[in-house]
Design a protein around this motif. Structure first.
Motif, PDB file in Angstrom:
ATOM      1  N   HIS A 658       0.811  -1.211   0.000  1.00  0.00           N
ATOM      2  CA  HIS A 658       0.000   0.000   0.000  1.00  0.00           C
ATOM      3  C   HIS A 658       0.851   1.271   0.000  1.00  0.00           C
ATOM      4  N   ASP A 659       2.179   1.072   0.034  1.00  0.00           N
ATOM      5  CA  ASP A 659       3.105   2.207  -0.033  1.00  0.00           C
ATOM      6  C   ASP A 659       2.728   3.279   0.982  1.00  0.00           C
ATOM      7  N   ASN A 660       2.553   2.839   2.233  1.00  0.00           N
ATOM      8  CA  ASN A 660       2.176   3.754   3.311  1.00  0.00           C
ATOM      9  C   ASN A 660       3.352   4.688   3.605  1.00  0.00           C
ATOM     10  N   PRO A 661       3.157   6.020   3.513  1.00  0.00           N
ATOM     11  CA  PRO A 661       4.275   6.955   3.768  1.00  0.00           C
ATOM     12  C   PRO A 661       4.846   6.809   5.164  1.00  0.00           C
ATOM     13  N   GLU A 662       3.997   6.503   6.162  1.00  0.00           N
ATOM     14  CA  GLU A 662       4.498   6.380   7.526  1.00  0.00           C
ATOM     15  C   GLU A 662       5.427   5.174   7.639  1.00  0.00           C
ATOM     16  N   ILE A 663       5.036   4.052   7.017  1.00  0.00           N
ATOM     17  CA  ILE A 663       5.890   2.863   7.067  1.00  0.00           C
ATOM     18  C   ILE A 663       7.201   3.116   6.328  1.00  0.00           C
ATOM     19  N   ARG A 664       7.108   3.813   5.194  1.00  0.00           N
ATOM     20  CA  ARG A 664       8.337   4.127   4.456  1.00  0.00           C
ATOM     21  C   ARG A 664       9.260   4.991   5.310  1.00  0.00           C
ATOM     22  N   THR A 665       8.711   5.950   6.015  1.00  0.00           N
ATOM     23  CA  THR A 665       9.522   6.818   6.877  1.00  0.00           C
ATOM     24  C   THR A 665      10.209   6.006   7.969  1.00  0.00           C
ATOM     25  N   ILE A 666       9.466   5.081   8.591  1.00  0.00           N
ATOM     26  CA  ILE A 666      10.029   4.272   9.675  1.00  0.00           C
ATOM     27  C   ILE A 666      11.139   3.363   9.134  1.00  0.00           C
ATOM     28  N   LEU A 667      10.912   2.779   7.951  1.00  0.00           N
ATOM     29  CA  LEU A 667      11.960   1.930   7.353  1.00  0.00           C
ATOM     30  C   LEU A 667      13.213   2.739   7.040  1.00  0.00           C
ATOM     31  N   ASP A 668      13.001   3.943   6.543  1.00  0.00           N
ATOM     32  CA  ASP A 668      14.168   4.803   6.248  1.00  0.00           C
ATOM     33  C   ASP A 668      14.925   5.122   7.529  1.00  0.00           C
ATOM     34  N   GLN A 669      14.197   5.385   8.614  1.00  0.00           N
ATOM     35  CA  GLN A 669      14.864   5.685   9.889  1.00  0.00           C
ATOM     36  C   GLN A 669      15.660   4.480  10.380  1.00  0.00           C
ATOM     37  N   LEU A 670      15.064   3.300  10.285  1.00  0.00           N
ATOM     38  CA  LEU A 670      15.775   2.092  10.716  1.00  0.00           C
ATOM     39  C   LEU A 670      17.017   1.852   9.861  1.00  0.00           C
ATOM     40  N   HIS A 671      16.886   2.082   8.575  1.00  0.00           N
ATOM     41  CA  HIS A 671      18.015   1.857   7.662  1.00  0.00           C
ATOM     42  C   HIS A 671      19.137   2.853   7.922  1.00  0.00           C
TER      43      HIS A 671
END
Length: 791
Positions: A658-671
């Motif tokens: 679903h390309d959720n922006p919040e999930i993408r942000t969290i993944l970027d932070q973890l990475h």
């Protein structure tokens, strides 16, 4: 009245004379008579004794002349009537008598006659005297008779004086008082008593006159109050009416007549219940039942028929009146037109039980209808079938096209379904995209089965919206009363269970409830209970499965797999637990526990020689991706002395699709923090290659279904899957991603994977998932063996 009082007075005086005077007079006569009788008896005894002696010599000598002289002398005495002298031998009998009547009441006295001879005393005869008996009045002398006469005259004078005094002092004023009362009663005006005296009668007359004055004043005030009451009764803008003890109309107010259209002469004396429509008459007649006896007021709502045949809803509040007269009303009632309020209540009730979007019953209305349908089925001995319908993938319409589009789809669905049911059936929208149909009648089950097929077929035609054409399907659960359920709640519940069974079996179809569904539901409930107990008691633990390098077979890291160690059931498989936890939302808490346990155990494993740089891959649910996740992982890693690169966040495409922006942000932070991202089960589902470019993926895990195909006898499938894995590996390497193959179980599979260029592998060929203490024991044993060989 006069004769009654006077006769009672005379009776009382006469009774007093009879009770007091007569007994005293009788006692006086009795005592006087007794005294005279005793005196006469004594005198006769003396006379007979003396004459018995005097007769002894003449009787001995048989001197008849002397005997006759003595007896004649005795008869001459006043009370003596007969003297008889006889001898002992029975030859001599002299009797003298002065009897006037042979029937006189006489007393008798005898005495023997004895002769004293020189040598002896002989009885020679008997003298017998008959004398008058003393009567009550015969003993009275003239003086006594005179006194008695004077006493009798005095009594008669007192008696007459009492009667005259009673007539003058009591009867006359009473007659005047009676006349005044009768005149007041007949003429209706107040009359006074013309009597003045200072005795009790005078005070009575004065009190009566004052009472008449007071009553006259009170009557005038009562008339004014009655006039005011009548005016208030008629002028009050309320429908007032009064009933008598028989329920007949005694009075009505002018406003009542105006509101109902009746005339007063047509309703007075008429039973009020006749003005109520027949269906509500029993309700009105039972209006007082069930209320507290001390409460004199009660109300009832019924339908009332006006003079022009209009039917209005009225609220009647009745107050009972404490009236002792049968001529007075026994109740006062206020009648209020509540037609608009009743209609408003009906509208509100309809709105309360109706879904505003589709016009169907809502859940509350459906539960009411379900109870009614089951009651009717019990009476007619028929069935009730319940269809629980849930639209598949409806949420995606709201998410992608908006709620307005979703509402249009729901309304069009209702339009398609409505022709399938009859007027006796019932349709409801329970909420969201859930619907329920009640099918009734003798063939309810068969008809419900046909409707299930028709509802499924209704989705063959796409739903046309302004901007898109949408295809949906439906999962339907069917349960029948009383075959599958014994109550309304049970019927709805079991149709719901059948619907969820259809969803688990692939959606788009119908399932009929059976006991197997109930068993699965019980198992699910048991799993839910186990999950809650495990979270409360820390029964969840992370088991490690090694991930090895395909070139060196050395352990590069581990995948942390969730296990539930139940104290009674033992180690539980995660498959059923994960699916239930994802549905209930508890997967988030489970994932957090597994994350913490996995990092803590990794720190223990890293203390073993050669394992210092190993990592752990932890599976994450989409529910775990919240803003605090990066901070929490960083805190755990720091607490256990791990570097961020040793933590691998393992996700599936469900997190990314679903390309959720919040999930993408969290993944970027973890990475950016240093954690690596692994994409699990790659090659199944949508498996969009764009995920590798749009998200910070570091590791691609090929699904085990591809790996298993490497050992199959189907050459074509084996070759195609090998080419797919070669493509995935090549593309992943181009994207700087490490490739891990899952489910490796044979050396043949491992050899081919290494030839394809897969970087790492995991599976039963190397090790099953193990509890960390057992894993540490095995790793320590292996390390000791290597040290021995080196030494």
């Amino acid at each position: 009245m006069t004769r009654s009082v006077e006769s009672r007075f005379i009776a009382i005086i006469s009774a007093a004379l009879v009770i007091v005077v007569a007994p005293l007079f009788s006692l006086f006569l009795a005592l006087s008579s007794q005294q005279a009788s005793e005196s006469q008896h004594e005198r006769i005894q003396v006379l007979i004794g003396a004459n018995a002696q005097a007769l002894s010599k003449p009787l001995w000598d048989l001197d008849i002349e002397s005997i006759r002289q003595i007896t004649e002398q005795l008869v001459g005495e006043g009370a003596i009537r007969v003297v008889q002298v006889t001898d002992t031998i029975g030859k001599f009998d002299v009797t003298e008598s002065n009897l006037r009547d042979s029937g006189e009441d006489l007393e008798k006295m005898s005495r023997p006659i004895v002769y004293r001879a020189p040598d002896s005393i002989q009885r020679i005869g008997t003298i017998t005297i008959h004398y008058d008996r003393v009567g009550l009045f015969s003993a009275l002398n003239r003086m006594e008779i005179t006194l008695i006469s004077i006493f009798a005259v005095a009594i008669l004078v007192v008696f007459a004086a009492a009667i005259v005094g009673n007539r003058l002092m009591v009867i006359r004023p009473l007659l005047r008082l009676t006349a005044a009362v009768e005149a007041t009663r007949r003429l209706g005006s107040r009359h006074h008593v013309d009597w003045r005296s200072k005795d009790e009668m005078g005070r009575l007359a004065k009190s009566f006159n004052e009472m008449q004055i007071q009553l006259d004043r009170e009557e005038r005030e009562l008339k004014r109050a009655h006039q005011q009451t009548t005016e208030i009764y008629n002028l009050t803008p309320a429908m007032l009416f009064s009933l008598d003890a028989d329920g007949m109309i005694w009075a009505v107010s002018d406003y009542w007549l105006l509101a109902t259209g009746y005339s007063r002469r047509h309703v007075l004396g008429r039973h009020f219940v006749d003005l109520i429509i027949p269906e509500d008459r029993r309700t009105y007649l039972d209006r007082g039942t069930g209320t507290n006896g001390s409460n004199a007021s009660h109300g009832v709502t019924v339908r009332f028929q006006c003079a022009d045949d209009r039917i209005i809803d009225v609220l009647i509040m009745e107050t009972l009146l404490k009236s002792t007269s049968a001529e007075l009303p026994t109740s006062l009632s206020v009648m209020t037109d509540v037609t608009e309020l009743k209609q408003s209540e009906i509208r509100n009730h309809h709105q309360a039980i109706t879904d505003h979007l589709t016009g169907l019953l809502n859940r509350q209305g459906f539960e009411i209808a379900l109870d009614e349908k089951i009651a009717e089925a019990d009476e007619s001995k028929t069935d009730v079938a319940c269809l629980f319908i849930d639209l598949d993938r409806f949420k995606s319409i709201n998410d992608t096209l908006g709620h307005a589009a979703g509402d249009r789809v729901l309304c069009e669905f209702v339009e398609r379904v409505s022709p399938l049911i009859t007027a006796e059936d019932c349709a409801s929208r329970l909420g969201g995209d859930e619907f329920a149909l009640l099918i009734t009648g003798k063939d309810a089950k068969a008809r419900a089965s046909r409707i299930c097929t028709q509802v499924v077929a209704a989705f063959d035609t796409p739903f046309e919206l302004d901007s898109a054409s949408v295809r949906l399907s439906a999962s339907i659960g069917l349960a029948v009363y009383p075959e599958h359920a014994q109550s309304a709640a049970e019927l709805l519940q079991r149709s719901d269970m059948a619907m969820y069974a259809r969803k688990r079996d692939g959606k788009n179809g119908a399932s009929i409830y059976d006991e197997a569904i109930l068993d699965r539901t019980r198992q699910r409930a048991e799993i839910e209970a186990d999950i809650e107990a495990a979270l409360a008691n820390s029964w969840f633990e992370a088991h490690f499965q090694p991930i090895v390098d395909t070139r060196t077979r050395s352990t590069m890291g581990f995948e942390a797999l969730m296990r539930l160690r139940h104290p009674r059931k033992g180690l539980q498989s995660p498959a059923a637990i994960v699916s239930v936890a994802e549905e209930t939302g508890s997967i988030d808490r489970i994932g957090n526990e597994i994350l913490e346990d996995a990092l803590e155990n990794l720190a223990k494993v890293c203390r073993i020689p050669g394992m210092e740089r190993c990592y752990v891959a932890v599976n994450f649910s989409p529910l775990q991706f919240e803003h605090s996740l990066p901070t929490r992982i960083a805190a755990h890693a720091s607490r256990f002395g791990l570097s961020p690169s040793q933590v691998v966040i393992e996700i599936t495409e469900a997190v990314l699709m679903h390309d959720n922006p919040e999930i993408r942000t969290i993944l970027d932070q973890l990475h950016s923090f240093g954690c690596r991202i692994a994409l699990d089960d790659f090659g199944t589902g949508y498996s969009s290659l764009s995920y590798l470019s749009r998200f910070p993926v570091d590791i691609v895990k090929i699904d085990q279904s591809f790996v298993k195909s490497l050992g199959t006898d189907a050459v074509e499938i084996k070759q195609k899957n090998r080419m797919l894995m070669e493509g995935i590996t090549a593309i992943s390497h181009k994207m700087n991603c490490i490739v891990v193959a899952e489910g490796v179980e044979t050396e043949e599979q491992f050899t081919q994977l290494r030839a394809i260029g897969v970087d790492c592998a995991q599976g039963y060929l190397f090790s099953k998932p193990m509890a960390v203490p057992d894993l540490i024991t095995n790793l320590n044993t292996t390390a000791n063996l290597l040290e021995s060989r080196i030494a």
